[in-house]
Design a protein around this motif. Structure first.
Motif, PDB file in Angstrom:
ATOM      1  N   LEU A 184       0.945  -1.322  -0.112  1.00 18.75           N
ATOM      2  CA  LEU A 184       0.078   0.148   0.039  1.00 18.75           C
ATOM      3  C   LEU A 184       0.927   1.335   0.105  1.00 18.75           C
ATOM      4  N   THR A 185       2.014   1.110   0.781  1.00 19.80           N
ATOM      5  CA  THR A 185       2.801   2.178   0.651  1.00 19.80           C
ATOM      6  C   THR A 185       3.363   2.667  -0.695  1.00 19.80           C
ATOM      7  N   MET A 186       3.624   1.554  -1.706  1.00 21.66           N
ATOM      8  CA  MET A 186       4.134   1.859  -2.853  1.00 21.66           C
ATOM      9  C   MET A 186       3.006   2.406  -3.639  1.00 21.66           C
ATOM     10  N   VAL A 187       1.747   1.815  -3.426  1.00 23.05           N
ATOM     11  CA  VAL A 187       0.627   2.109  -4.241  1.00 23.05           C
ATOM     12  C   VAL A 187       0.303   3.557  -3.971  1.00 23.05           C
ATOM     13  N   ALA A 188       0.660   4.126  -2.645  1.00 21.38           N
ATOM     14  CA  ALA A 188       0.534   5.704  -2.637  1.00 21.38           C
ATOM     15  C   ALA A 188       1.481   6.208  -3.320  1.00 21.38           C
ATOM     16  N   ILE A 198       1.694   0.507 -12.473  1.00 24.60           N
ATOM     17  CA  ILE A 198       2.881   0.594 -11.951  1.00 24.60           C
ATOM     18  C   ILE A 198       4.193   0.334 -12.280  1.00 24.60           C
ATOM     19  N   VAL A 199       4.334  -0.711 -13.073  1.00 27.27           N
ATOM     20  CA  VAL A 199       5.508  -0.903 -13.732  1.00 27.27           C
ATOM     21  C   VAL A 199       5.679   0.292 -14.935  1.00 27.27           C
ATOM     22  N   LEU A 269       8.382 -18.705  -2.971  1.00 26.02           N
ATOM     23  CA  LEU A 269       9.761 -17.538  -2.878  1.00 26.02           C
ATOM     24  C   LEU A 269      10.044 -16.929  -4.182  1.00 26.02           C
ATOM     25  N   PHE A 270       9.738 -17.531  -5.238  1.00 24.69           N
ATOM     26  CA  PHE A 270       9.983 -16.884  -6.645  1.00 24.69           C
ATOM     27  C   PHE A 270       8.919 -15.754  -6.507  1.00 24.69           C
ATOM     28  N   ILE A 271       7.592 -15.935  -6.348  1.00 24.89           N
ATOM     29  CA  ILE A 271       6.523 -14.709  -6.348  1.00 24.89           C
ATOM     30  C   ILE A 271       6.719 -13.770  -5.658  1.00 24.89           C
ATOM     31  N   CYS A 272       7.321 -13.871  -4.248  1.00 23.23           N
ATOM     32  CA  CYS A 272       7.756 -12.911  -3.520  1.00 23.23           C
ATOM     33  C   CYS A 272       9.005 -11.790  -3.852  1.00 23.23           C
ATOM     34  N   ALA A 273       9.933 -12.573  -4.634  1.00 24.10           N
ATOM     35  CA  ALA A 273      10.967 -11.823  -5.036  1.00 24.10           C
ATOM     36  C   ALA A 273      10.679 -11.316  -6.416  1.00 24.10           C
ATOM     37  N   ALA A 274       9.584 -11.786  -7.145  1.00 22.55           N
ATOM     38  CA  ALA A 274       9.146 -11.142  -8.272  1.00 22.55           C
ATOM     39  C   ALA A 274       8.514 -10.111  -7.923  1.00 22.55           C
ATOM     40  N   MET A 275       7.329 -10.105  -7.084  1.00 20.91           N
ATOM     41  CA  MET A 275       6.467  -8.979  -6.732  1.00 20.91           C
ATOM     42  C   MET A 275       7.396  -7.797  -6.181  1.00 20.91           C
ATOM     43  N   ALA A 276       8.477  -8.220  -5.296  1.00 21.04           N
ATOM     44  CA  ALA A 276       9.651  -6.837  -4.866  1.00 21.04           C
ATOM     45  C   ALA A 276      10.170  -6.467  -5.867  1.00 21.04           C
ATOM     46  N   SER A 277      10.523  -7.187  -6.933  1.00 18.87           N
ATOM     47  CA  SER A 277      11.234  -6.728  -8.018  1.00 18.87           C
ATOM     48  C   SER A 277      10.247  -5.545  -9.136  1.00 18.87           C
ATOM     49  N   ILE A 279       7.329  -3.950  -7.793  1.00 12.09           N
ATOM     50  CA  ILE A 279       6.811  -2.794  -6.890  1.00 12.09           C
ATOM     51  C   ILE A 279       7.948  -1.688  -6.583  1.00 12.09           C
ATOM     52  N   PHE A 280       9.140  -2.393  -6.446  1.00 16.14           N
ATOM     53  CA  PHE A 280      10.421  -1.660  -6.033  1.00 16.14           C
ATOM     54  C   PHE A 280      11.382  -1.426  -7.275  1.00 16.14           C
ATOM     55  N   LEU A 281      11.841  -2.258  -7.870  1.00 14.35           N
ATOM     56  CA  LEU A 281      12.898  -2.032  -8.775  1.00 14.35           C
ATOM     57  C   LEU A 281      12.303  -2.167 -10.181  1.00 14.35           C
ATOM     58  N   GLY A 282      11.016  -1.622 -10.608  1.00 18.51           N
ATOM     59  CA  GLY A 282      10.586  -1.695 -11.968  1.00 18.51           C
ATOM     60  C   GLY A 282      10.277  -2.553 -12.740  1.00 18.51           C
ATOM     61  N   GLY A 283      10.279  -4.136 -12.160  1.00 14.98           N
ATOM     62  CA  GLY A 283       9.723  -5.038 -13.112  1.00 14.98           C
ATOM     63  C   GLY A 283      10.649  -5.260 -14.357  1.00 14.98           C
ATOM     64  N   TRP A 284       9.834  -5.269 -15.456  1.00 15.81           N
ATOM     65  CA  TRP A 284      10.455  -5.339 -16.788  1.00 15.81           C
ATOM     66  C   TRP A 284      11.062  -3.974 -17.095  1.00 15.81           C
ATOM     67  N   ALA A 285      10.852  -2.778 -16.567  1.00 12.18           N
ATOM     68  CA  ALA A 285      11.364  -1.518 -16.856  1.00 12.18           C
ATOM     69  C   ALA A 285      12.964  -1.493 -16.730  1.00 12.18           C
ATOM     70  N   PRO A 286      13.640  -1.061 -18.086  1.00 11.14           N
ATOM     71  CA  PRO A 286      15.121  -1.129 -18.065  1.00 11.14           C
ATOM     72  C   PRO A 286      15.646  -0.065 -16.985  1.00 11.14           C
TER      73      PRO A 286
END
Length: 365
Positions: A184-188, A198-199, A269-277, A279-286
């Protein structure tokens, strides 16, 4: 800077239009759904195998040993051998267990895991489930797995699974609060709950962990801690505490019923890391750096799925590092960590992020 050269929307639209030329639209949608489901199941299995091998090697590194090295080159076929063994083992049911609950529980856990897996944005236009309340949907379906774990303990009619499932229920329900507040913090910060938006926003304005200042960094650290707890990973693996509960809530499971729990744990575990990447690290964004147009243009030529998987495996290394560094906590310490520290810090951090957004302090990269 064009980051849309690998947009899959054009391809998927063209394929759909081509199919509707030969068959009715409902048939085309049904066929596409079947193909997408097969792709999800295949990716689910592939990443589970990769993660099992990866953890064994990382664990060996931390314990100053080699790890699997006998079956295949560098032990690459060891996991396949274990999977084949699991598939051929007999499924044993306890005489006094509740057969309906006992059999249903592992399928419920895997279903919840696959639903959250389908929410991941692999590439621009490469997301299976994309709702305008995507973050809310992700949190909601991830909670279904808790029901499967509680059913496993109740249906087994055995003391060790029951204790393990009670521990798991208390732990997962508690740490879901911190997971939800950090998201929710990142949604804000982003102003939307749609995961693809978001991505895309991070592709245009910079990764959230950079433009969100200190609140984004605090949320990222809390997400890593709570994520490990949500996945029942060390040092939060009390529900499966081998020294106390044999194997916790899946003690009475065998064959592929046990394999489903094993599979879901690694994919969670993979899903947790993928969701972190995401909402925090841009996902597929270069990666883009302001003022370095040449560098940014080169980064755009790397496919989005490569960025997404690369960032995800970077966070996976952090999560495995966390697991193999800290000793197992007691159940009261686990709950105290959440209710006395992580949740209050998460709430204050959400308030701090609201101030950052209200005052317009975000950084555009």
């Amino acid at each position: 800077m064009n980051s849309n050269i690998f947009d899959l929307t054009t391809w998927t639209t063209a394929i759909h239009d081509w199919l509707t030329e030969f068959i009715p639209e409902w048939s085309a949608i049904l066929l596409e759904s079947i193909v997408v489901a097969l792709i999800i199941i295949t990716l689910y299995a592939v990443f589970a195998i990769a993660l099992i091998y990866m953890e064994r090697k990382v664990c060996a590194f931390f314990q100053c040993r080699i790890g699997p090295n006998r079956v295949g080159k560098w032990g690459l076929l060891q996991v396949f051998g274990d999977v084949f063994k699991m598939l051929t083992k007999e499924i044993i049911r306890m005489r006094k267990s509740d057969r309906f609950l006992h059999d249903l529980a592992p399928y419920l856990v895997v279903t919840a895991s696959m639903l959250t897996f389908a929410c991941l944005p692999w590439n621009k236009g490469g997301q299976v489930l994309d709702f305008n309340v995507g973050v809310f949907f992700f949190i909601a379906v991830s909670g279904i797995g808790v029901v499967g774990i509680l059913m496993a303990g109740l249906g087994s009619n055995s003391k060790y699974p029951m204790i393990g499932s009670i521990r798991a229920g208390a732990q997962l329900i508690s740490y879901e609060i911190s997971i939800g507040i950090t998201m929710l913090t990142m949604v804000a910060l982003s102003g939307t709950m749609q995961i693809s938006e978001i991505v895309q926003q991070q592709a245009d304005q910079g990764w959230n962990i950079v433009r969100g200042h200190i609140p984004a960094l605090i949320a990222f650290l809390i997400f890593l801690i709570a994520g490990n707890a949500e996945c029942n990973r060390g040092p939060f693996d009390l529900p499966e505490g081998e020294s106390e509960l044999t194997a916790g809530y899946h003690t009475e499971y065998s064959g592929m019923h046990f394999g489903y729990y094993y599979l879901a744990e690694y994919l969670n575990l993979f899903i947790c890391a993928a969701m972190a990447s995401t909402i925090f690290l841009g996902g597929w964004a270069p990666l883009h750096i302001a003022g370095l147009d040449g560098f940014n243009e080169v980064m755009n030529y790397i496919p989005g799925v490569v960025w997404f998987v690369g960032k995800t495996f970077f966070i996976l290394v952090l999560l495995l590092w966390e697991r193999w560094t800290f000793p197992r906590l007691r159940i009261d310490h686990i709950l105290s960590l959440e209710w006395k520290y992580l949740m209050p810090i998460s709430l204050l951090n959400l308030l701090l992020m609201a101030l950052v957004v209200t005052l317009g302090l975000g950084i555009n990269v």
